[in-house]
Design an enzyme around this catalytic site. Structure first.
Site, PDB file in Angstrom:
ATOM      1  N   HIS A   1       0.488   4.150   7.225  1.00  0.00           N
ATOM      2  CA  HIS A   1       0.694   4.703   5.890  1.00  0.00           C
ATOM      3  C   HIS A   1       1.340   6.085   5.938  1.00  0.00           C
ATOM      4  CE1 HIS A   1      -2.726   1.830   5.154  1.00  0.00           C
ATOM      5  NE2 HIS A   1      -1.809   1.419   4.295  1.00  0.00           N
TER       6      HIS A   1
ATOM      7  N   ASP B   1      -3.148   6.397  11.227  1.00  0.00           N
ATOM      8  CA  ASP B   1      -3.199   4.945  11.382  1.00  0.00           C
ATOM      9  C   ASP B   1      -1.844   4.346  11.761  1.00  0.00           C
ATOM     10  OD1 ASP B   1      -1.760   5.122   9.001  1.00  0.00           O
ATOM     11  OD2 ASP B   1      -3.307   4.193   7.767  1.00  0.00           O
TER      12      ASP B   1
ATOM     13  N   SER C   1       0.780  -1.235   0.000  1.00  0.00           N
ATOM     14  CA  SER C   1       0.000   0.000   0.000  1.00  0.00           C
ATOM     15  C   SER C   1       0.815   1.291   0.000  1.00  0.00           C
ATOM     16  CB  SER C   1      -0.962   0.018   1.188  1.00  0.00           C
ATOM     17  OG  SER C   1      -0.272  -0.134   2.408  1.00  0.00           O
TER      18      SER C   1
END
Length: 250
Positions: free
Chosen positions: A228, A225, A28
């Site tokens: 990321h 979070d 990601s």
């Protein structure tokens, strides 16, 4: 990532223009989550990530070259919302130092472990097919930019085998593309499960193969979070990757 029988292209100069191809792969943080919150991208594109139709292109999911613009992985990493990644700031930082155009080939998929990139697995085979398709109309694959490993930080067994898995991946892609010296620029992860993040980082930095360079993302700003990279951090990472490429391979 469907594969068509023939490669189409738009916004591309003639084949006499030198084309520099870069494979963007991993999970990601390579696909880009900058500016994504509550499954929505804020659509804020920093100046370092602005499109340049004459110089920077990307191979989309249908194997059509088009103007590269954020989010680069929108039609590749389709299970999640994509935002700003490092690819565009990398390309914009590199373009003034190399002659020709830059073709980006996004292949990253969020939440994927290194075992899912084994030879024979769908992700790996899609990456190789996309790379071959990208080069089929001319151009040279210059490097693979790789950012993955967060999904291998939860279990000790995964962290312990990371180094050997990554070395196999490098050897396999070089063999399958017929490029034994293909440069690999990998990112040492900045986040993950606290249990084994450092073990994976140690494995990444310990890989000792020719033409493999490691860029460290530790210290770059993380989103709420704690997993990321923020948009600003992705821009920074793109510059770090560009510096590494130009210093070692450019």
């Amino acid at each position: 990532m469907g594969i068509s029988s023939s490669l189409q292209k738009t916004d591309q100069p003639t084949t006499t223009t030198k084309k520099h191809i870069f494979i963007l792969s991993g999970q990601s943080n390579m696909a880009g989550r900058g500016g994504v919150k509550n499954k929505q991208w804020d659509r804020i594109v920093p100046d370092d990530c602005k499109p340049d139709p004459s110089t920077i292109h990307r191979l989309n999911a249908n194997l059509i070259y088009e103007t590269a613009q954020e989010p680069l992985h929108a039609d590749i990493d389709t299970a999640k919302t994509c935002g700003v990644g490092p690819g565009m700031s990398f390309a914009n930082a590199v373009k003034d130092y190399i002659k020709g155009v830059i073709d980006l080939v996004p292949c990253a998929v969020g939440g994927t472990a290194i075992v899912e990139w084994d030879k024979g697995q769908k992700l790996y085979e899609d990456m190789v097919r996309r790379a071959k398709a990208a080069a089929s109309s001319g151009g040279e694959i210059k490097a693979v930019l790789w950012y993955q490993g967060e999904s291998d930080t939860s279990l000790e067994a995964d962290a312990e085998c990371y180094k050997s898995k990554m070395e196999s991946l490098i050897q396999n892609i070089r063999s399958d593309l017929g490029l034994p010296s293909l440069p690999i620029i990998q990112v040492a992860i900045a986040s993950g499960d606290e249990k084994y993040t450092e073990a994976v980082r140690t494995a990444q930095k310990a890989i000792d193969l020719p033409n493999v360079v490691c860029v460290d993302a530790k210290g770059l700003e993380l989103k709420e979070d704690n997993l990321h990279l923020t948009t600003a951090a992705q821009v920074q990472l793109g510059h770090l990757l560009a510096d590494a490429y130009l210093k070692h391979f450019g």
